[in-house]
Enzyme design. Structure first.
Site, short mmCIF file in Angstrom:
data_model
loop_
_atom_site.label_atom_id
_atom_site.label_comp_id
_atom_site.label_asym_id
_atom_site.label_seq_id
_atom_site.Cartn_x
_atom_site.Cartn_y
_atom_site.Cartn_z
N ASP A 126 -1.18 5.33 1.18
CA ASP A 126 0.08 4.63 1.36
C ASP A 126 0.19 3.45 0.40
O ASP A 126 -0.78 2.70 0.22
CB ASP A 126 0.12 4.13 2.82
CG ASP A 126 1.47 3.65 3.26
OD1 ASP A 126 2.42 4.45 3.22
OD2 ASP A 126 1.59 2.48 3.66
N GLU A 169 0.52 7.43 -3.05
CA GLU A 169 1.96 7.14 -3.00
C GLU A 169 2.20 6.01 -4.01
O GLU A 169 2.05 4.84 -3.70
CB GLU A 169 2.41 6.69 -1.61
CG GLU A 169 3.92 6.51 -1.53
CD GLU A 169 4.39 5.49 -0.49
OE1 GLU A 169 5.56 5.58 -0.09
OE2 GLU A 169 3.63 4.59 -0.11
C1 GLC Z 1 5.06 3.82 2.82
C2 GLC Z 1 5.42 4.80 3.90
C3 GLC Z 1 6.50 4.20 4.73
C4 GLC Z 1 5.96 2.93 5.36
C5 GLC Z 1 5.46 1.97 4.30
C6 GLC Z 1 4.65 0.87 4.89
O1 GLC Z 1 6.08 3.63 1.91
O2 GLC Z 1 5.76 6.05 3.35
O3 GLC Z 1 6.96 5.08 5.72
O4 GLC Z 1 6.96 2.31 6.12
O5 GLC Z 1 4.63 2.62 3.37
O6 GLC Z 1 3.41 1.32 5.32
#
Ligand code: GLC
Length: 529
Positions: free
Chosen positions: A198, A265
Site C-alpha cells: 500500500d 501500489e
Molecule cells: C491506498 C489504498 C486505499 C487506502 C489508502 C490508505 O491508496 O488503496 O484504499 O485508503 O491507501 O491506506
C-alpha cells in the site's frame, strides 16, 4: 521466468466479496467458498485487501495488528483455509501490506504517544509545533484537512498523510524496518505468495519535513482519488523520496527465498517518476501503473499511457482499469452500453501488454458504479470532506452473485454498504448461464492471455500512432482497438490473420483479410496463420 509473468490477477475487496456469517460484511470464509468462481474465470493470482485487526476507520487500511485477522473477517484458520484451497486450485494468494501507516490503535502508536521518551516514540513522525503553535509544516492529508494532529499530552504533532487514526510510520528508524522484515516472514511462513504494498511511493519523507510548494495548474490527467486539498500542493517532500526503493531491495532479500511477489501500489502518474520503481530488477517485482485509469476516454492520453507503460522495464508493470479506489471503468466511460463496450476495449488493450493485468471484482460482470446516497456514505473521504464526487463507496458495493435479496452476497437484510441497485443481468449466476454475457467475454480474454505465448515474451511494436485506433503487434499476435464511435479500417501486415478474440464476439474465428474493419468501440485480437 517468474510465476507472475503471464499471470492474470484479481483483486478481492474482502468486505464486499462474500459474507459467510450473515453480518453484512464479506469475510475470509465467504472468499474461501467462492474461490471456485475465480478458478472458473481462469485467473492466477488473488489479491486480498486488508483483513487484519482494525478499528476500520479506513475499512482495514488502518492496521492495529499486522499479524492477526480481524474477527469481522474470521480467524487465522480461515486465512489458512483460503491459502490451502487457493493453492489446490492453482491460485496464488497475495495479501495487502500497509507499511506507510498503522492504526492509531496499534500497540506501537499507543506506546509512542504515551510519552516523549517512550522507546516507541521514534516509530512515528512527531514534531514540535511551529512558533505560532500551529502544525510543523503545510502538509495536507489525502483524505482532507491537515496532515498533522496535536497530541495534547506530549505537546507535539503526529504526521498522518491519511486520517489522524492512520499515523505515518518513521521509515528512517531501523527498528521499524526490522519489524516489517519480521511481518513479511510471518506471512510468507504461513504460505502466502506475496504482498501488494500500500502507498509504496510514500514511505520515506524528506528528513527535514520542509513545506511543500503550492501547486501550479493541475495536470491534464484527472487525479480524483483524494480530497481536493491534496491537489493544492506539489508533493515534493512527502512523496517519491530518494531511498524508497532501498526498502524494497531489503524486502527482496526476505521475499526471494520464498519466490514471493512484491507488487507496489505506486501512485505516481508521470512516467519519469513511476519508472524509478520498476527500473531495476532488484526492488519491486511489479508496480501498478495507474495512469490508464486516470485519463478518461481520451484516445491520445490513453495511447500515451499504454506506450509509457509498455516501455518500462519489460514485464514490470501491473495493469488495471479499476480498483477499490476509483469509480468503475464502465461508469467512467459514460455508463450504459457504450461504457460497457469501452471498458471491455480497454481491458483487451491491457491484457495484451507486457506485465501482469489485474481485474477488480465485478469488472468481469461489466458492472457500473453502485448507487449510494449521501446519507449512506461510508468512505472517509466523503464523510470527512463532504466531497461526494470523490467517494470510493460507488466501486465498493457488494458483489452480485445471484438475483434476489442479499444478491447471494449475504443473508442479512442490509449489508455494510447498500447493494447499489443491481439488476438480475448484473449477477454472476445469470451471466454464467448466458454464453453471450460479459463474464464469458472476460473469461475468454483471461484464457487467451494465458495461452498466447507471444503475449508473455514478444516486444511491443505499435501499429498506429494517431487517430481513434490503438493497435500493436507482439510477434504473431495483434491487438487492435477502435476507441472511436465510427467504424474504421486497419491495414494489416503481410500474412494471414485470424480473429481469435472479439469484444463483440461477432467476428471470432474469422479470417481478417488484408483490411480489418472495426465497428465503433470494438477491439479484437488476431493471430497469424
Ligand atoms: C491506498 C489504498 C486505499 C487506502 C489508502 C490508505 O491508496 O488503496 O484504499 O485508503 O491507501 O491506506
Amino acid at each position: 521466468m517468474t510465476w507472475w509473468r503471464g499471470a492474470v490477477g484479481y483483486e478481492v475487496y474482502i468486505r464486499s466479496f462474500a459474507d459467510s456469517d450473515g453480518d453484512g460484511v464479506g469475510d475470509l470464509r465467504g472468499l474461501h467458498d467462492r474461490l471456485d468462481h475465480l478458478a472458473w474465470l481462469g485467473v492466477d493470482i488473488v489479491w486480498i485487501t486488508p483483513f487484519y485487526p482494525s478499528p476500520m476507520h479506513d475499512h482495514g487500511y488502518d492496521v492495529a495488528d499486522y499479524k492477526g485477522v480481524d474477527p469481522v473477517f474470521g480467524a487465522m484458520a480461515d486465512l489458512d483455509a483460503v491459502v490451502e484451497k487457493a493453492h489446490g486450485l492453482g491460485l496464488r494468494v497475495v495479501v495487502d501490506l500497509v507499511p506507510n501507516h498503522s492504526s492509531s490503535e496499534h500497540r506501537w502508536f499507543r506506546e509512542s504517544r504515551s510519552s516523549r521518551d517512550n522507546p516507541y516514540r521514534d516509530y512515528y513522525l512527531w514534531r514540535d509545533p511551529a512558533p505560532d503553535g500551529g502544525p510543523p509544516n503545510n502538509w495536507v492529508s489525502h483524505f482532507g484537512g491537515l496532515a498533522w494532529t496535536l497530541d495534547e499530552t506530549t505537546g507535539q504533532y503526529w504526521c498522518h498523510l491519511f486520517l489522524p487514526e492512520q499515523p505515518d510510520l518513521n521509515w528512517a528508524n531501523e527498528a521499524v524496518r526490522a519489524q516489517f522484515d519480521d511481518i513479511l516472514r510471518f506471512w510468507l511462513d504461513r504460505g502466502v505468495d506475496g504482498f501488494r504494498i500500500d502507498v509504496a511511493h510514500q514511505l520515506v519523507k524528506h528528513p527535514d519535513l520542509p513545506d511543500n510548494p503550492v501547486a501550479d495548474e493541475p495536470d491534464d490527467v484527472e487525479m480524483g482519488t483524494t480530497a481536493s486539498i491534496w491537489e493544492t500542493l506539489e508533493h515534493r517532500y512527502d512523496s517519491d523520496q530518494p531511498g524508497t526503493v532501498e526498502i524494497y531491495r531489503r524486502w527482496r532479500k526476505v521475499a526471494d527465498p520464498y519466490d514471493a511477489l512484491l507488487l507496489g501500489e505506486v501512485y505516481l502518474l508521470e512516467a519519469e517518476h513511476f519508472e524509478r520503481y520498476v527500473r531495476d530488477d532488484d526492488g519491486l517485482n511489479l508496480a501498478f501503473w495507474f495512469t490508464p485509469l486516470h485519463v478518461g476516454w481520451d484516445v491520445d492520453l490513453l495511447r500515451r499511457a499504454l506506450v509509457d507503460g509498455a516501455g518500462f522495464r519489460r514485464g514490470g508493470v501491473a495493469w488495471v482499469s479499476g480498483s477499490h479506489d476509483r469509480p468503475r471503468a464502465v461508469s467512467r466511460f459514460g455508463g450504459g452500453e457504450v461504457g460497457r463496450r469501452r471498458a471491455l476495449v480497454l481491458s483487451t488493450l491491457l491484457f495484451g501488454m507486457p506485465g501482469t493485468p489485474f481485474l477488480y471484482q465485478g469488472e468481469e460482470l461489466g458492472l457500473p458504479d453502485g448507487v449510494i446516497t449521501s446519507e449512506e456514505a461510508q468512505d472517509p473521504i466523503a464523510v470527512r470532506t463532504g466531497e461526494l464526487e470523490h467517494s470510493r463507496d460507488v466501486c465498493r458495493t457488494p458483489m452480485p452473485w445471484t438475483p434476489g435479496p442479499g444478491l447471494g452476497f449475504t443473508t442479512a437484510a442490509r449489508a455494510w454498504l447498500p447493494f447499489g441497485n443491481r439488476v438480475e443481468s448484473d449477477t454472476v449466476a445469470v451471466q454464467r448461464a448466458d454464453e453471450s454475457s460479459t463474464i464469458h467475454r472476460y473469461r475468454r480474454l483471461v484464457g487467451l492471455r494465458r495461452e498466447t505465448a507471444d503475449l508473455h515474451t514478444e516486444p511491443v511494436e505499435w501499429l498506429t500512432d494517431e487517430g481513434p485506433l490503438i493497435a500493436y503487434r507482439r510477434g504473431g499476435t495483434i491487438v487492435a482497438a477502435n476507441c472511436g464511435a465510427q467504424a474504421v479500417a486497419l491495414e494489416l501486415p503481410e500474412g494471414t490473420w485470424t480473429i481469435v478474440f472479439d469484444t463483440t464476439a461477432a467476428t471470432e474465428s474469422a479470417d481478417a483479410g488484408r483490411t480489418l474493419e472495426l465497428a465503433g468501440h470494438q477491439a479484437v485480437v488476431l493471430r497469424r496463420g
